[in-house]
Scaffold this motif. Structure first.
Motif, PDB file in Angstrom:
ATOM      1  N   THR A 191       0.845  -1.190   0.000  1.00  0.00           N
ATOM      2  CA  THR A 191       0.000   0.000   0.000  1.00  0.00           C
ATOM      3  C   THR A 191       0.882   1.242   0.000  1.00  0.00           C
ATOM      4  OG1 THR A 191      -0.067   0.159   2.397  1.00  0.00           O
ATOM      5  CG2 THR A 191      -1.741  -1.241   1.329  1.00  0.00           C
ATOM      6  N   GLU A 192       0.251   2.366  -0.221  1.00  0.00           N
ATOM      7  CA  GLU A 192       0.990   3.626  -0.200  1.00  0.00           C
ATOM      8  C   GLU A 192       1.592   3.871   1.181  1.00  0.00           C
ATOM      9  OE1 GLU A 192       0.125   8.378  -0.972  1.00  0.00           O
ATOM     10  OE2 GLU A 192      -1.246   6.847  -1.738  1.00  0.00           O
ATOM     11  N   ASP A 193       0.861   3.470   2.222  1.00  0.00           N
ATOM     12  CA  ASP A 193       1.378   3.642   3.587  1.00  0.00           C
ATOM     13  C   ASP A 193       2.606   2.785   3.830  1.00  0.00           C
ATOM     14  OD1 ASP A 193      -1.928   3.981   5.088  1.00  0.00           O
ATOM     15  OD2 ASP A 193      -0.570   5.467   4.215  1.00  0.00           O
ATOM     16  N   ASP A 194       2.635   1.568   3.258  1.00  0.00           N
ATOM     17  CA  ASP A 194       3.794   0.694   3.421  1.00  0.00           C
ATOM     18  C   ASP A 194       5.036   1.328   2.821  1.00  0.00           C
ATOM     19  OD1 ASP A 194       1.793  -2.264   2.801  1.00  0.00           O
ATOM     20  OD2 ASP A 194       2.330  -1.287   4.696  1.00  0.00           O
ATOM     21  N   ILE A 195       4.873   1.862   1.621  1.00  0.00           N
ATOM     22  CA  ILE A 195       6.003   2.497   0.943  1.00  0.00           C
ATOM     23  C   ILE A 195       6.449   3.734   1.714  1.00  0.00           C
ATOM     24  CG2 ILE A 195       6.759   3.648  -1.165  1.00  0.00           C
ATOM     25  CD1 ILE A 195       4.814   1.867  -2.696  1.00  0.00           C
ATOM     26  N   GLU A 196       5.480   4.529   2.180  1.00  0.00           N
ATOM     27  CA  GLU A 196       5.815   5.747   2.906  1.00  0.00           C
ATOM     28  C   GLU A 196       6.583   5.427   4.183  1.00  0.00           C
ATOM     29  OE1 GLU A 196       5.415   8.676   1.865  1.00  0.00           O
ATOM     30  OE2 GLU A 196       6.023   9.802   3.650  1.00  0.00           O
ATOM     31  N   GLU A 197       6.188   4.352   4.861  1.00  0.00           N
ATOM     32  CA  GLU A 197       6.864   3.962   6.089  1.00  0.00           C
ATOM     33  C   GLU A 197       8.305   3.541   5.806  1.00  0.00           C
ATOM     34  OE1 GLU A 197       4.904   0.887   8.216  1.00  0.00           O
ATOM     35  OE2 GLU A 197       6.501   0.673   9.717  1.00  0.00           O
ATOM     36  N   PHE A 198       8.504   2.866   4.669  1.00  0.00           N
ATOM     37  CA  PHE A 198       9.850   2.384   4.344  1.00  0.00           C
ATOM     38  C   PHE A 198      10.801   3.521   3.993  1.00  0.00           C
ATOM     39  CE2 PHE A 198      12.838  -0.837   3.202  1.00  0.00           C
ATOM     40  CZ  PHE A 198      13.604  -0.266   2.207  1.00  0.00           C
ATOM     41  N   ILE A 199      10.376   4.416   3.167  1.00  0.00           N
ATOM     42  CA  ILE A 199      11.285   5.471   2.709  1.00  0.00           C
ATOM     43  C   ILE A 199      11.274   6.698   3.615  1.00  0.00           C
ATOM     44  CG2 ILE A 199      11.148   4.735   0.314  1.00  0.00           C
ATOM     45  CD1 ILE A 199       9.244   6.984  -0.271  1.00  0.00           C
ATOM     46  N   GLU A 200      10.286   6.807   4.496  1.00  0.00           N
ATOM     47  CA  GLU A 200      10.180   7.881   5.485  1.00  0.00           C
ATOM     48  C   GLU A 200      10.550   9.230   4.875  1.00  0.00           C
ATOM     49  OE1 GLU A 200      12.402   6.813   8.931  1.00  0.00           O
ATOM     50  OE2 GLU A 200      11.108   5.127   9.425  1.00  0.00           O
ATOM     51  N   ASP A 201      11.614   9.850   5.412  1.00  0.00           N
ATOM     52  CA  ASP A 201      11.915  11.221   4.995  1.00  0.00           C
ATOM     53  C   ASP A 201      12.763  11.300   3.738  1.00  0.00           C
ATOM     54  OD1 ASP A 201      14.822  12.042   6.982  1.00  0.00           O
ATOM     55  OD2 ASP A 201      14.149  10.142   6.149  1.00  0.00           O
ATOM     56  N   THR A 202      12.920  10.178   3.007  1.00  0.00           N
ATOM     57  CA  THR A 202      13.708  10.240   1.775  1.00  0.00           C
ATOM     58  C   THR A 202      12.841  10.398   0.538  1.00  0.00           C
ATOM     59  OG1 THR A 202      13.761   7.812   1.756  1.00  0.00           O
ATOM     60  CG2 THR A 202      15.653   8.952   2.694  1.00  0.00           C
ATOM     61  N   THR A 203      11.621  10.821   0.689  1.00  0.00           N
ATOM     62  CA  THR A 203      10.796  11.147  -0.473  1.00  0.00           C
ATOM     63  C   THR A 203      11.371  12.387  -1.149  1.00  0.00           C
ATOM     64  OG1 THR A 203       9.350  12.517   0.874  1.00  0.00           O
ATOM     65  CG2 THR A 203       8.708  10.219   0.587  1.00  0.00           C
ATOM     66  N   TYR A 204      10.916  12.614  -2.342  1.00  0.00           N
ATOM     67  CA  TYR A 204      11.446  13.753  -3.096  1.00  0.00           C
ATOM     68  C   TYR A 204      11.219  15.068  -2.367  1.00  0.00           C
ATOM     69  CZ  TYR A 204      12.035  17.197  -6.753  1.00  0.00           C
ATOM     70  OH  TYR A 204      12.439  18.285  -7.463  1.00  0.00           O
ATOM     71  N   LYS A 205      10.037  15.189  -1.767  1.00  0.00           N
ATOM     72  CA  LYS A 205       9.701  16.440  -1.082  1.00  0.00           C
ATOM     73  C   LYS A 205      10.703  16.746   0.018  1.00  0.00           C
ATOM     74  CE  LYS A 205       6.156  18.458   1.903  1.00  0.00           C
ATOM     75  NZ  LYS A 205       4.832  18.235   2.530  1.00  0.00           N
ATOM     76  N   TYR A 206      10.986  15.775   0.881  1.00  0.00           N
ATOM     77  CA  TYR A 206      11.878  16.019   1.995  1.00  0.00           C
ATOM     78  C   TYR A 206      13.324  16.105   1.540  1.00  0.00           C
ATOM     79  CZ  TYR A 206       7.873  15.217   4.990  1.00  0.00           C
ATOM     80  OH  TYR A 206       6.653  15.323   5.592  1.00  0.00           O
ATOM     81  N   TRP A 207      13.664  15.335   0.539  1.00  0.00           N
ATOM     82  CA  TRP A 207      15.012  15.429  -0.016  1.00  0.00           C
ATOM     83  C   TRP A 207      15.260  16.834  -0.549  1.00  0.00           C
ATOM     84  CZ3 TRP A 207      16.554  16.603  -4.982  1.00  0.00           C
ATOM     85  CH2 TRP A 207      17.918  16.428  -5.250  1.00  0.00           C
ATOM     86  N   LYS A 208      14.259  17.362  -1.227  1.00  0.00           N
ATOM     87  CA  LYS A 208      14.396  18.685  -1.818  1.00  0.00           C
ATOM     88  C   LYS A 208      14.593  19.754  -0.739  1.00  0.00           C
ATOM     89  CE  LYS A 208      11.852  21.606  -5.096  1.00  0.00           C
ATOM     90  NZ  LYS A 208      10.625  21.685  -5.906  1.00  0.00           N
ATOM     91  N   LEU A 209      13.818  19.670   0.333  1.00  0.00           N
ATOM     92  CA  LEU A 209      13.954  20.621   1.424  1.00  0.00           C
ATOM     93  C   LEU A 209      15.321  20.483   2.096  1.00  0.00           C
ATOM     94  CD1 LEU A 209      10.408  20.354   3.063  1.00  0.00           C
ATOM     95  CD2 LEU A 209      11.326  22.269   1.743  1.00  0.00           C
ATOM     96  N   ARG A 210      15.774  19.244   2.254  1.00  0.00           N
ATOM     97  CA  ARG A 210      17.061  19.014   2.888  1.00  0.00           C
ATOM     98  C   ARG A 210      18.189  19.580   2.034  1.00  0.00           C
ATOM     99  NH1 ARG A 210      17.070  13.560   3.139  1.00  0.00           N
ATOM    100  NH2 ARG A 210      15.535  13.764   4.785  1.00  0.00           N
ATOM    101  N   MET A 211      18.101  19.368   0.720  1.00  0.00           N
ATOM    102  CA  MET A 211      19.136  19.891  -0.153  1.00  0.00           C
ATOM    103  C   MET A 211      19.120  21.413  -0.181  1.00  0.00           C
ATOM    104  SD  MET A 211      20.900  17.404  -1.140  1.00  0.00           S
ATOM    105  CE  MET A 211      21.875  18.176  -2.424  1.00  0.00           C
ATOM    106  N   LYS A 212      17.938  21.993  -0.025  1.00  0.00           N
ATOM    107  CA  LYS A 212      17.859  23.453   0.030  1.00  0.00           C
ATOM    108  C   LYS A 212      18.583  23.973   1.268  1.00  0.00           C
ATOM    109  CE  LYS A 212      14.566  27.288  -0.090  1.00  0.00           C
ATOM    110  NZ  LYS A 212      13.137  27.673  -0.227  1.00  0.00           N
ATOM    111  N   LYS A 213      18.391  23.295   2.403  1.00  0.00           N
ATOM    112  CA  LYS A 213      19.101  23.671   3.628  1.00  0.00           C
ATOM    113  C   LYS A 213      20.606  23.495   3.443  1.00  0.00           C
ATOM    114  CE  LYS A 213      15.528  22.479   7.043  1.00  0.00           C
ATOM    115  NZ  LYS A 213      15.215  21.577   8.182  1.00  0.00           N
TER     116      LYS A 213
END
Length: 479
Positions: A191-213
């Motif tokens: 499910t989408e929740d399973d995938i979200e739990e596995f990759i946690e904060d490494t989604t594109y959105k969070y990666w992008k914010l982290r790279m901006k910092k």
């Protein structure tokens, strides 16, 4: 007819450059007339260096960066009249620059430059074919209806594409350090929740914010909140002489950041020792590798560009026993046992060398998905990083989640704990090595493991306990 371009390889003295990490240099470095940072102004980049960057971006299909670097080289070539139009460097630059302009939609300008080159190479068949192709494309595509072309005739090249700390919403950025696949990614039962739990904060959105910092901190220190500023104003420096070997020569300690607590040990090595270790490491330097969290194998990665060498304390070439001596000094400064620590790792970062945000220890997710910590010493409890020289520009160590920025100080060591006293990972220790903009950067890492620290660093009484900033209490250093 189709456009043709020669395929050329780039040979550089450093590992393959990842130009898109140096986005700031298009506008903030080169156009200012030199490489500047931390109050240092170096020399402007020369034509051959800019050509190397242009070709590196070309080889990575990074057309906008290729065009931007190519423009700087082209303008310098014209202004300084450094090379004859019949020289290989002159033709090589134009050849790559024109193709990259074509790829970003600058068809008219590509044709202009091709015709300029044909003045000196009137019988060059590929140039003649390219010029004909450009004319047909310009005729076929009405500029008024071309969304790329209509943005301005040369605007895509003349404006700074991405300033440091910014990521365009439309920019196509590859998430290089996230595995291309992960367990169960192709399973219809996930499910989408399973995938979200596995990759946690490494989604594109969070990666992008982290790279901006990350990019923002590489440029300058982050603004401090009132709470952090109060804590930083209370930080101190002191002499540490509480073990027998350092009584006569105390360790100079600076508390650099409150949370996570980051210490700097000044003059932890001498100039002679630093030079000796660098020379010792040179024969063993190889392209740095990273641990693939899916396959479990070591491999090269674009997000870490450097060369590394591992130094054993019993290295036959170390006739002066310098590595062992420095190792003992680390033990005295940190008060941690190095019995199960890893070997010293020497890193050499050339121009544009960098290491994007990462943890040194394994997180709970890593442990759960990789079958635990395989090192006999357990997880990495602490990191000690020694700078062997001053970097002319760039090369800072930044902590993206904590907001700390540390510039290289010659012969100083940076020390922090990766684990809380409870043994849990301290997620504020995510850090990165900023791109080197001028000069070179030599550092030595020492990763200390947790299993033999039961007496040197006991667990806290509460799970969330963490080291507090150092304070002076009646003239004594306490924690």
């Amino acid at each position: 007819s189709t456009l043709q371009v020669s395929t050329l390889s780039v040979r550089v003295s450093t590992p393959r450059l990842r130009v898109n990490i140096c986005k700031c240099t298009i506008h903030q470095v080169w156009i200012t007339g030199g490489i500047s940072g931390d109050g240092i102004t170096g020399q402007p980049l020369d034509v051959k260096t800019l050509l190397t960057l242009t070709k590196s971006a070309y080889n990575q299909d990074d057309w906008r960066r290729c065009a931007a670097w190519g423009r700087q080289a082209h303008d310098l070539l014209k202004d300084k009249d450094l090379y004859s139009p019949m020289s290989h460097t002159y033709f090589d630059l134009f050849d790559h620059y024109i193709y990259c302009l074509y790829k970003i939609g600058e068809m008219t300008y590509s044709l202009e430059l091709t015709e300029d080159l044909l003045v000196y190479y009137p019988d060059h068949q590929r140039l003649l074919g390219n010029a004909e192709y450009f004319r047909k494309e310009i005729t076929k595509n009405n500029p008024e209806n071309d969304p790329i072309y209509s943005r301005s005739k040369r605007g895509l090249v003349e404006r700074p594409f991405v300033s440091l700390g910014e990521v365009s919403e439309s920019e196509d950025v590859e998430i290089t350090y996230i595995p291309k696949s992960y367990p169960g990614a192709d399973s219809p039962n996930m499910t989408e929740d399973d995938i979200e739990e596995f990759i946690e904060d490494t989604t594109y959105k969070y990666w992008k914010l982290r790279m901006k910092k990350y990019r923002s901190l590489c440029k300058e220190s982050a603004p401090l909140s009132p709470e952090i500023k109060v804590q930083i104003d209370r930080l101190i420096c002191y002499y540490k002489s509480d073990t027998p070997r350092i009584i006569l020569k105390p360790v100079k300690v600076e508390v650099a950041w409150p949370s996570p607590r980051i210490l700097i040990f000044h003059d932890i090595v001498s100039d002679e020792e630093a030079d000796y270790i660098m020379e010792l490491a040179k024969p063993y330097l190889n392209r740095a590798t990273v641990h693939n969290k899916v396959t479990g194998k070591l491999e090269n990665a674009d997000y870490r560009v450097s060369k590394t060498a591992w130094l054993d304390m019993d290295l036959p070439l170390d006739t002066e026993d310098i590595v062992r001596r420095v190792n003992r000094r680390m033990e005295d400064a940190t008060e941690l046992s190095l019995e199960m620590a890893e070997l010293q790792q020497v890193n050499n970062y050339g121009m544009a060398g960098h290491y994007e945000p990462h943890y040194d220890m394994k997180t709970k997710r890593d442990i759960a998905t990789q079958g635990g910590v395989r090192h006999e010493g357990g997880n990495r409890v602490a990191t000690l990083l020694i700078y062997f020289g001053d970097t002319m520009a760039g090369g800072a160590t930044v902590f993206t989640d904590a907001g700390a920025r540390l510039t290289p100080v010659k012969n100083a060591a940076v020390f922090w704990y990766n684990l809380l006293p409870s043994g849990d990972p301290d997620l504020l220790t995510r850090h990165a090595g900023c791109p080197v903009l001028a000069g070179t950067k030599w550092v030595m890492n020492k990763w200390i493991h947790v299993n033999d620290q039961m007496f040197t660093r006991p667990c806290g009484l509460e799970e969330s306990t963490r080291e507090k900033p150092a304070k002076l209490y009646h003239g004594q250093y306490t924690q």
